[in-house]
Design a protein around this motif. Structure first.
Motif, short mmCIF file in Angstrom:
data_model
loop_
_atom_site.label_atom_id
_atom_site.label_comp_id
_atom_site.label_asym_id
_atom_site.label_seq_id
_atom_site.Cartn_x
_atom_site.Cartn_y
_atom_site.Cartn_z
N LEU A 37 8.81 7.26 -11.92
CA LEU A 37 8.77 7.03 -10.48
C LEU A 37 7.43 6.43 -10.08
O LEU A 37 7.36 5.50 -9.27
CB LEU A 37 9.02 8.35 -9.72
N SER A 38 6.36 6.97 -10.66
CA SER A 38 5.02 6.47 -10.36
C SER A 38 4.92 5.00 -10.80
O SER A 38 4.38 4.16 -10.07
CB SER A 38 3.99 7.33 -11.10
N PHE A 39 5.47 4.71 -11.94
CA PHE A 39 5.42 3.34 -12.49
C PHE A 39 6.20 2.36 -11.61
O PHE A 39 5.69 1.30 -11.23
CB PHE A 39 5.97 3.38 -13.92
N TYR A 40 7.44 2.75 -11.26
CA TYR A 40 8.26 1.85 -10.44
C TYR A 40 7.61 1.61 -9.07
O TYR A 40 7.60 0.49 -8.56
CB TYR A 40 9.68 2.42 -10.26
N ALA A 41 7.08 2.68 -8.48
CA ALA A 41 6.43 2.53 -7.17
C ALA A 41 5.23 1.61 -7.30
O ALA A 41 4.97 0.78 -6.42
CB ALA A 41 6.02 3.90 -6.64
N ALA A 42 4.49 1.75 -8.40
CA ALA A 42 3.31 0.89 -8.61
C ALA A 42 3.73 -0.57 -8.78
O ALA A 42 3.07 -1.47 -8.25
CB ALA A 42 2.54 1.36 -9.84
N ILE A 43 4.82 -0.81 -9.50
CA ILE A 43 5.29 -2.19 -9.69
C ILE A 43 5.64 -2.81 -8.34
O ILE A 43 5.22 -3.92 -8.01
CB ILE A 43 6.53 -2.22 -10.62
N ILE A 44 6.40 -2.04 -7.53
CA ILE A 44 6.79 -2.56 -6.22
C ILE A 44 5.54 -2.81 -5.37
O ILE A 44 5.40 -3.85 -4.72
CB ILE A 44 7.77 -1.57 -5.53
N GLY A 45 4.62 -1.84 -5.40
CA GLY A 45 3.37 -1.99 -4.65
C GLY A 45 2.60 -3.21 -5.10
O GLY A 45 2.12 -4.00 -4.29
N TYR A 68 0.83 -1.21 0.00
CA TYR A 68 0.00 0.00 0.00
C TYR A 68 0.87 1.27 0.00
O TYR A 68 0.50 2.28 -0.59
CB TYR A 68 -0.97 0.00 1.19
N SER A 69 2.03 1.19 0.68
CA SER A 69 2.95 2.35 0.64
C SER A 69 3.38 2.59 -0.80
O SER A 69 3.42 3.73 -1.26
CB SER A 69 4.20 2.08 1.47
N GLY A 70 3.66 1.50 -1.51
CA GLY A 70 4.09 1.61 -2.91
C GLY A 70 3.04 2.28 -3.76
O GLY A 70 3.33 3.22 -4.51
N ILE A 71 1.79 1.84 -3.61
CA ILE A 71 0.76 2.43 -4.48
C ILE A 71 0.42 3.86 -4.03
O ILE A 71 0.04 4.68 -4.86
CB ILE A 71 -0.51 1.54 -4.59
N THR A 72 0.63 4.14 -2.73
CA THR A 72 0.41 5.52 -2.27
C THR A 72 1.44 6.44 -2.93
O THR A 72 1.10 7.51 -3.46
CB THR A 72 0.57 5.61 -0.73
N ILE A 73 2.71 6.01 -2.88
CA ILE A 73 3.77 6.83 -3.49
C ILE A 73 3.54 6.96 -5.00
O ILE A 73 3.68 8.03 -5.58
CB ILE A 73 5.16 6.22 -3.17
N SER A 74 3.11 5.87 -5.61
CA SER A 74 2.82 5.91 -7.04
C SER A 74 1.74 6.96 -7.34
O SER A 74 1.85 7.73 -8.29
CB SER A 74 2.36 4.52 -7.50
N ALA A 75 0.72 6.98 -6.49
CA ALA A 75 -0.37 7.94 -6.71
C ALA A 75 0.10 9.38 -6.50
O ALA A 75 -0.29 10.29 -7.24
CB ALA A 75 -1.52 7.64 -5.75
#
Lengths: 274, 426
Positions: free
Chosen positions: A181-189, A140-147
């Motif tokens: 950055l949004s993409f990488y964070a989403a992948i990790i999330g 969830y942290s990953g998708i939050t940062i992605s957003a």
């Protein structure tokens, strides 16, 4: 030890406020002193947070994942820690304010409402649950940062389109970088959410006799996971890029928030522990 | 310090005069030879499109500003340049002016990136032709230091202040890595050429040029390693480019909204930057409403230029502080040049007395005591001279009051008759 913990609980949000304060100052003033010292302060805040989490685990003999406010403090740490790693990796320093503020909110709420939880349900003492919650929180942290990066992308996109060359234009990295950055964070999330779901599926039959795969929380999480899966696949396989991708990420995040609110506070579920 | 300087620049002269007095490398070399022969023991000549300046240490005290100006005026008698066109500087103000030039705050485009390099080049020419002596070397080292500090410690050179460069700055806010992008520059006038060179300098992956006169595009393409496409076919190739910069003098639009819409569709709505820096415009401004298209014309780029110029102006006080620090450091060094021989004379004077008196009495002491006598008398002299030496150095290094230093040196020499003694010795 308990009194030390209480003092740490009071000091921790102050650390986060100070960190976000220096990030705010740097955003508006861009001095080399604040640019360097903000990273140092964030590091010390995270260090103090680790100490606090360890102390809490020892004091109450369970990891701090057994109630919503313990979850909040772990989430605050996870978001800032993920950002810290990103800042170190990319040396993009202008976006921290918008991410650390999330930690500030979570940690402040946590510090105000958190209780000394010495007795926890037996079901919450499983190691598998620990892994499940931890991977879910990091996911969830990953998708939050992605957003957040997606949101910054949209602001910068609009500013450039409208010829507004203000602070956002000055401080943000390029649109392409924000999208990355949004993409990488989403992948990790997405990966961590997948791990959380897999662990959950393994753990569920062992922990509950009356479980159901039609549980609202499971359906909500599955929907979020599916949406991110479609978004990432569209980018990787379908060549999607730019605004379309970041809007997908933001919708996914909003759905995740809505799902969490509904399933935690409105719907009755075997999956609600607090 | 008898450094003297004259400058004709954008503050004092219109562009025609500045152009007329601009000196190329060969002309500078010739002028150095003349100045060395007639006026200066050492010096330096800076000549850029916005300034021509001569600095020098005169051989004789009677050298005037007019003597120096004459060298430039006589080169272009047809322009009838009068002395009022020249700024004149002497000693501290000459050094101060040079520091302002090297740091970019005296430039027409404040914070100009090129002037520091041009100053270095000018110094190199002086050095190569034995025109840079001991003092000028130190002056220019300090000027270069001031210029570098201004660049690194302030934002005096940050941000684009020309439309072509603003276009590139804006492109960098959209794309992360220009090395992976392709660009088309249309129109090979001055603006288009500069934009193409900026893109090449920024490491653009693939650069293509188009111009109504193909030969002009081909010539530039060869110089900066670019491709060329025919002007009539630019719309057919539009989808191949992430960046299109147009700077032609065409009276009508050369890229229409439909052309761009078709191209962006072929590109799967991948971001495309259209920079229209032509007047009248080359690209349909309605393209700005297409998704994935970043359209900017000269007005929007001018906003960036104006903002950056304002920011640079706000940095001037910080640069002036740096210049002040460097001036103090330079004159501390310079003043210490004057004090060092004075201190040496004073010490020599006392040492001579000590040595003379020790010589007279040395035979009265045993061999062992003779060494002790040497040490003892030297220590006494050192102790006596310690405070005056420190005070003189302090006064000189403060750089605040040259007169005070000179008075102190004068009194010392007079009281001890140091100069007389030297003359007596001769």
């Amino acid at each position: 030890m308990i009194s030390t913990l209480h003092i740490c609980n009071l000091i921790l949000p102050l650390f986060y406020w100070a960190t976000v304060g220096i990030y705010l100052y740097d955003f508006f003033n861009d001095s080399s002193f604040s640019s360097n010292s903000k990273r140092v302060l964030l590091f010390h805040t995270l260090l103090f947070h680790v100490f606090y989490l360890i102390l809490r685990t020892i004091a109450f003999d369970h990891p701090p994942i057994t109630n919503v406010f313990e979850i909040f403090t772990v989430l605050a740490f996870a978001v800032s820690f993920a950002y810290f790693i990103l800042e170190l990796e990319t040396d993009i320093r202008g976006t921290g304010l918008f991410i650390i503020i999330i930690s500030v909110i979570f940690q402040t709420i946590s510090s105000i409402f958190i209780q000394d939880e010495t007795v926890v349900k037996e079901v919450l003492r499983s190691n598998l649950l620990g892994s499940h919650v931890l991977s879910a929180l990091l996911g969830y942290s990953g998708i939050t940062i992605s957003a957040v990066y997606g949101f910054l992308y949209l602001i910068l996109y609009k500013e450039i389109k409208l010829n507004k060359f203000g602070l956002i234009f000055e401080r943000m990295p390029s649109l392409e970088k924000l999208e990355q950055l949004s993409f990488y964070a989403a992948i990790i999330g997405f990966i961590l959410l997948s791990v959380a779901i897999i662990i959950g599926i393994i753990w569920l039959p062992r922990a509950f006799k009356d479980y159901s795969y039609l549980d609202p929380k499971l359906i909500g999480t599955a929907l979020v996971w599916l949406l991110y899966g479609i978004g990432l696949a569209s980018k990787i396989l379908g060549g999607w890029h730019g605004k379309r991708v970041v809007i997908f990420s933001i919708i996914g995040f909003l759905l995740a928030i809505a799902s969490t609110l509904v399933t935690n506070f409105l719907a009755k579920s075997f999956h609600s522990f607090y | 310090m008898n450094l003297i300087a004259v400058s004709i620049n954008h503050h004092t002269a219109p562009v025609e005069l500045r152009e007329a007095l601009h000196l190329n490398r060969e002309e500078i070399i010739d002028l150095i030879a003349e100045l060395k022969k007639e006026l200066f023991s050492e010096g330096l000549i800076i000549s850029t499109c916005n300034r021509t300046e001569i600095y020098g240490i005169p051989k004789e005290n009677k050298t005037t500003y007019a003597d120096i100006e004459k060298f430039l005026i006589d080169k272009k008698p047809e322009f009838n340049i009068n002395s009022e066109r020249f700024q004149k500087f002497f000693s501290c103000s000459a050094v101060n002016h040079l520091f302002k030039v090297s740091s970019g705050i005296d430039s027409l485009l404040i914070g100009d990136n090129q002037i520091l390099g041009q100053t270095k080049e000018a110094f190199q020419v002086s050095e190569d032709h034995d025109f840079a002596g001991f003092l000028m070397r130190r002056v220019f080292d300090a000027a270069i230091k001031a210029g570098k500090r201004a660049k690194t410690e302030t934002q005096i050179s940050d941000g684009a202040i020309t439309v072509s460069y603003a276009a590139v700055q804006l492109i960098e806010k959209i794309f992360a890595n220009l090395g992976k992008k392709s660009a088309l520059v249309i129109g090979m006038g001055e603006t288009g050429e500069i934009a193409a060179k900026h893109l090449r300098d920024k490491g653009i992956g693939k650069l293509t040029l188009a111009n109504r006169t193909l030969a002009k595009a081909t010539a530039l393409a060869e110089a900066i390693s670019a491709n060329v496409i025919p002007f009539a076919e630019i719309n057919d190739y539009l989808h191949d480019f992430d960046i299109v910069i147009s700077a032609t003098s065409a009276p009508d639009l050369i890229i229409k909204k439909d052309d761009v819409a078709a191209a962006i569709k072929k590109r799967n709505h991948s971001a495309t930057v259209l920079m229209d820096i032509a007047v009248p415009r080359d690209i349909d401004p309605e393209t700005r409403n297409l998704d994935g298209i970043f359209y900017h014309d000269i007005d929007s780029l001018q906003i960036i230029v104006d903002q950056n110029l304002k920011r640079r102006k706000d940095e001037i006080p910080k640069v002036q502080n740096i210049i002040m620090e460097e001036l103090v450091a330079f004159f501390s060094w310079y003043n210490s040049l004057e004090i060092t021989p004075a201190i040496k004379s004073l010490r020599d004077f006392f040492e001579d007395i000590r040595a003379e008196e020790v010589d007279k009495q040395i035979n009265r002491f045993s061999q062992e005591d003779q060494e002790k006598l040497e040490i003892l008398t030297k220590r006494i002299i050192n102790k006596i001279l310690h405070h005056p030496t420190v005070e003189l150095k302090k006064t000189a290094e403060s750089g605040v009051n040259n007169n005070e230093t000179a008075i102190k040196i004068g009194i010392l020499k007079e009281l001890f008759g140091i100069e007389n003694k030297t003359e007596d010795k001769r």
